[in-house]
Design a protein around this motif. Sequence first.
Motif, PDB file in Angstrom:
ATOM      1  N   LEU A   1       0.802  -1.221   0.000  1.00 34.26           N
ATOM      2  CA  LEU A   1       0.000   0.000   0.000  1.00 34.26           C
ATOM      3  C   LEU A   1       0.841   1.280   0.000  1.00 34.26           C
ATOM      4  N   GLY A   2       1.742   1.414   0.958  1.00 34.18           N
ATOM      5  CA  GLY A   2       2.596   2.596   1.024  1.00 34.18           C
ATOM      6  C   GLY A   2       1.919   3.854   1.531  1.00 34.18           C
ATOM      7  N   ILE A   3       0.664   3.749   1.959  1.00 43.17           N
ATOM      8  CA  ILE A   3      -0.083   4.939   2.377  1.00 43.17           C
ATOM      9  C   ILE A   3       0.501   5.561   3.642  1.00 43.17           C
ATOM     10  N   THR A   4       0.980   4.736   4.560  1.00 37.36           N
ATOM     11  CA  THR A   4       1.519   5.283   5.809  1.00 37.36           C
ATOM     12  C   THR A   4       2.723   6.178   5.541  1.00 37.36           C
ATOM     13  N   THR A   5       3.600   5.767   4.648  1.00 35.78           N
ATOM     14  CA  THR A   5       4.744   6.609   4.299  1.00 35.78           C
ATOM     15  C   THR A   5       4.284   7.910   3.657  1.00 35.78           C
ATOM     16  N   LEU A   6       3.290   7.824   2.778  1.00 38.33           N
ATOM     17  CA  LEU A   6       2.759   9.040   2.154  1.00 38.33           C
ATOM     18  C   LEU A   6       2.224  10.007   3.205  1.00 38.33           C
ATOM     19  N   VAL A   7       1.466   9.481   4.159  1.00 33.82           N
ATOM     20  CA  VAL A   7       0.867  10.332   5.183  1.00 33.82           C
ATOM     21  C   VAL A   7       1.939  10.982   6.055  1.00 33.82           C
ATOM     22  N   LEU A   8       2.946  10.207   6.461  1.00 35.15           N
ATOM     23  CA  LEU A   8       3.991  10.761   7.321  1.00 35.15           C
ATOM     24  C   LEU A   8       4.866  11.756   6.561  1.00 35.15           C
ATOM     25  N   CYS A   9       4.985  11.573   5.259  1.00 40.34           N
ATOM     26  CA  CYS A   9       5.784  12.509   4.451  1.00 40.34           C
ATOM     27  C   CYS A   9       5.021  13.785   4.110  1.00 40.34           C
ATOM     28  N   HIS A  10       3.749  13.640   3.790  1.00 44.35           N
ATOM     29  CA  HIS A  10       3.026  14.760   3.184  1.00 44.35           C
ATOM     30  C   HIS A  10       1.805  15.236   3.967  1.00 44.35           C
ATOM     31  N   GLY A  11       1.358  14.467   4.952  1.00 44.54           N
ATOM     32  CA  GLY A  11       0.079  14.771   5.572  1.00 44.54           C
ATOM     33  C   GLY A  11      -1.038  14.094   4.792  1.00 44.54           C
ATOM     34  N   TRP A  12      -2.211  13.968   5.409  1.00 42.72           N
ATOM     35  CA  TRP A  12      -3.273  13.182   4.781  1.00 42.72           C
ATOM     36  C   TRP A  12      -3.878  13.845   3.552  1.00 42.72           C
ATOM     37  N   ARG A  13      -3.945  15.174   3.523  1.00 40.10           N
ATOM     38  CA  ARG A  13      -4.586  15.823   2.375  1.00 40.10           C
ATOM     39  C   ARG A  13      -3.747  15.668   1.110  1.00 40.10           C
ATOM     40  N   ILE A  14      -2.439  15.874   1.218  1.00 37.59           N
ATOM     41  CA  ILE A  14      -1.586  15.699   0.049  1.00 37.59           C
ATOM     42  C   ILE A  14      -1.430  14.215  -0.277  1.00 37.59           C
ATOM     43  N   ALA A  15      -1.469  13.353   0.736  1.00 30.83           N
ATOM     44  CA  ALA A  15      -1.476  11.910   0.471  1.00 30.83           C
ATOM     45  C   ALA A  15      -2.695  11.534  -0.370  1.00 30.83           C
ATOM     46  N   TRP A  16      -3.824  12.172  -0.116  1.00 31.27           N
ATOM     47  CA  TRP A  16      -5.007  11.952  -0.955  1.00 31.27           C
ATOM     48  C   TRP A  16      -4.722  12.303  -2.403  1.00 31.27           C
ATOM     49  N   LEU A  17      -4.078  13.449  -2.641  1.00 35.63           N
ATOM     50  CA  LEU A  17      -3.779  13.880  -4.009  1.00 35.63           C
ATOM     51  C   LEU A  17      -2.809  12.937  -4.694  1.00 35.63           C
ATOM     52  N   ILE A  18      -1.748  12.571  -3.988  1.00 34.75           N
ATOM     53  CA  ILE A  18      -0.742  11.688  -4.580  1.00 34.75           C
ATOM     54  C   ILE A  18      -1.343  10.318  -4.875  1.00 34.75           C
ATOM     55  N   GLY A  19      -2.077   9.762  -3.922  1.00 33.44           N
ATOM     56  CA  GLY A  19      -2.723   8.480  -4.153  1.00 33.44           C
ATOM     57  C   GLY A  19      -3.735   8.538  -5.288  1.00 33.44           C
ATOM     58  N   SER A  20      -4.469   9.642  -5.377  1.00 35.53           N
ATOM     59  CA  SER A  20      -5.445   9.794  -6.459  1.00 35.53           C
ATOM     60  C   SER A  20      -4.750   9.907  -7.810  1.00 35.53           C
ATOM     61  N   ALA A  21      -3.599  10.588  -7.850  1.00 37.28           N
ATOM     62  CA  ALA A  21      -2.833  10.663  -9.095  1.00 37.28           C
ATOM     63  C   ALA A  21      -2.369   9.278  -9.526  1.00 37.28           C
ATOM     64  N   ALA A  22      -1.959   8.460  -8.556  1.00 35.62           N
ATOM     65  CA  ALA A  22      -1.563   7.085  -8.875  1.00 35.62           C
ATOM     66  C   ALA A  22      -2.755   6.279  -9.392  1.00 35.62           C
ATOM     67  N   ILE A  23      -3.930   6.497  -8.809  1.00 35.94           N
ATOM     68  CA  ILE A  23      -5.149   5.830  -9.282  1.00 35.94           C
ATOM     69  C   ILE A  23      -5.433   6.205 -10.732  1.00 35.94           C
ATOM     70  N   VAL A  24      -5.269   7.482 -11.074  1.00 28.65           N
ATOM     71  CA  VAL A  24      -5.514   7.944 -12.448  1.00 28.65           C
ATOM     72  C   VAL A  24      -4.534   7.272 -13.417  1.00 28.65           C
ATOM     73  N   ILE A  25      -3.284   7.101 -12.996  1.00 28.14           N
ATOM     74  CA  ILE A  25      -2.307   6.405 -13.843  1.00 28.14           C
ATOM     75  C   ILE A  25      -2.762   4.966 -14.100  1.00 28.14           C
ATOM     76  N   LEU A  26      -3.201   4.270 -13.051  1.00 27.77           N
ATOM     77  CA  LEU A  26      -3.673   2.893 -13.212  1.00 27.77           C
ATOM     78  C   LEU A  26      -4.895   2.842 -14.129  1.00 27.77           C
ATOM     79  N   LEU A  27      -5.760   3.835 -14.030  1.00 26.94           N
ATOM     80  CA  LEU A  27      -6.920   3.899 -14.906  1.00 26.94           C
ATOM     81  C   LEU A  27      -6.481   4.124 -16.355  1.00 26.94           C
ATOM     82  N   ALA A  28      -5.510   5.013 -16.553  1.00 28.27           N
ATOM     83  CA  ALA A  28      -5.065   5.358 -17.903  1.00 28.27           C
ATOM     84  C   ALA A  28      -4.426   4.173 -18.624  1.00 28.27           C
ATOM     85  N   ILE A  29      -3.742   3.319 -17.881  1.00 31.44           N
ATOM     86  CA  ILE A  29      -3.077   2.174 -18.518  1.00 31.44           C
ATOM     87  C   ILE A  29      -3.965   0.928 -18.525  1.00 31.44           C
ATOM     88  N   GLY A  30      -5.193   1.061 -18.062  1.00 32.51           N
ATOM     89  CA  GLY A  30      -6.138  -0.033 -18.122  1.00 32.51           C
ATOM     90  C   GLY A  30      -6.030  -1.058 -17.013  1.00 32.51           C
TER      91      GLY A  30
END
Length: 215
Positions: free
Chosen positions: A64-93
């Motif tokens: 998952l890696g979410i805990t590292t994202l949260v500790l690095c960026h805070g939960w709001r920016i972790a939301w953005l970064i995780g959502s950007a990763a979701i969009v990449i997965l959507l784009a590549i099918g």
Amino acid sequence: MTFWQGATWLLWLGLLFRFFPRDVITRLMKDSGYLHLWCSSVLIVALLWLAQAGIQPGLELHLLGITTLVLCHGWRIAWLIGSAAIVILLAIGKISLADTGNIALLTVMLPALFSFLIFGLSYQYLPRHLFIYIFIAGFANAALTITFKMLLTSAWVYWQGDYSWNSIYQNYLQLALLIWFAEALLNGMAITLMSVYRPHWLRTFYDNEYLSPDR
């Protein structure tokens, strides 16, 4: 797309808009180092989520890696970064358009809030010491967060009627015993390295508190 899949899309986008950190755009434009950290975080998380394994479709496992994202960026920016990763997965099918909303909620939004809650509790009630930060806010937090994510996914899949609870338990939940340690180790190692060599990357790490000789 079902009604509930559409509802998760609206909830995901609505939460992103409501809690969007408006200063992040300015910082990304002005601070090239932060831009590199941000983009690297998106790429690493997307690669982690690409490496999936599972027995039943819809019940795949991945780090998952979410805990590292949260500790690095805070939960709001972790939301953005995780959502950007979701969009990449959507784009590549890798994921379907219909499932994007619920995957974003179950993989990014709710686990990030849960992980930040665990950090907040450790900060509030435990001694502020480097080892507490690494082993509780990092290692143990990551193990609890991926278990929480798996429980959320199980509840969603069962509620949608895709599988029986016995099938979910046998083919998915039991595998939590295998993945929680890997998730904890990955995040714990990342937090350890950053707290030693790149503490300025950790938004939740405070030198004057965690490294104080009085503690």
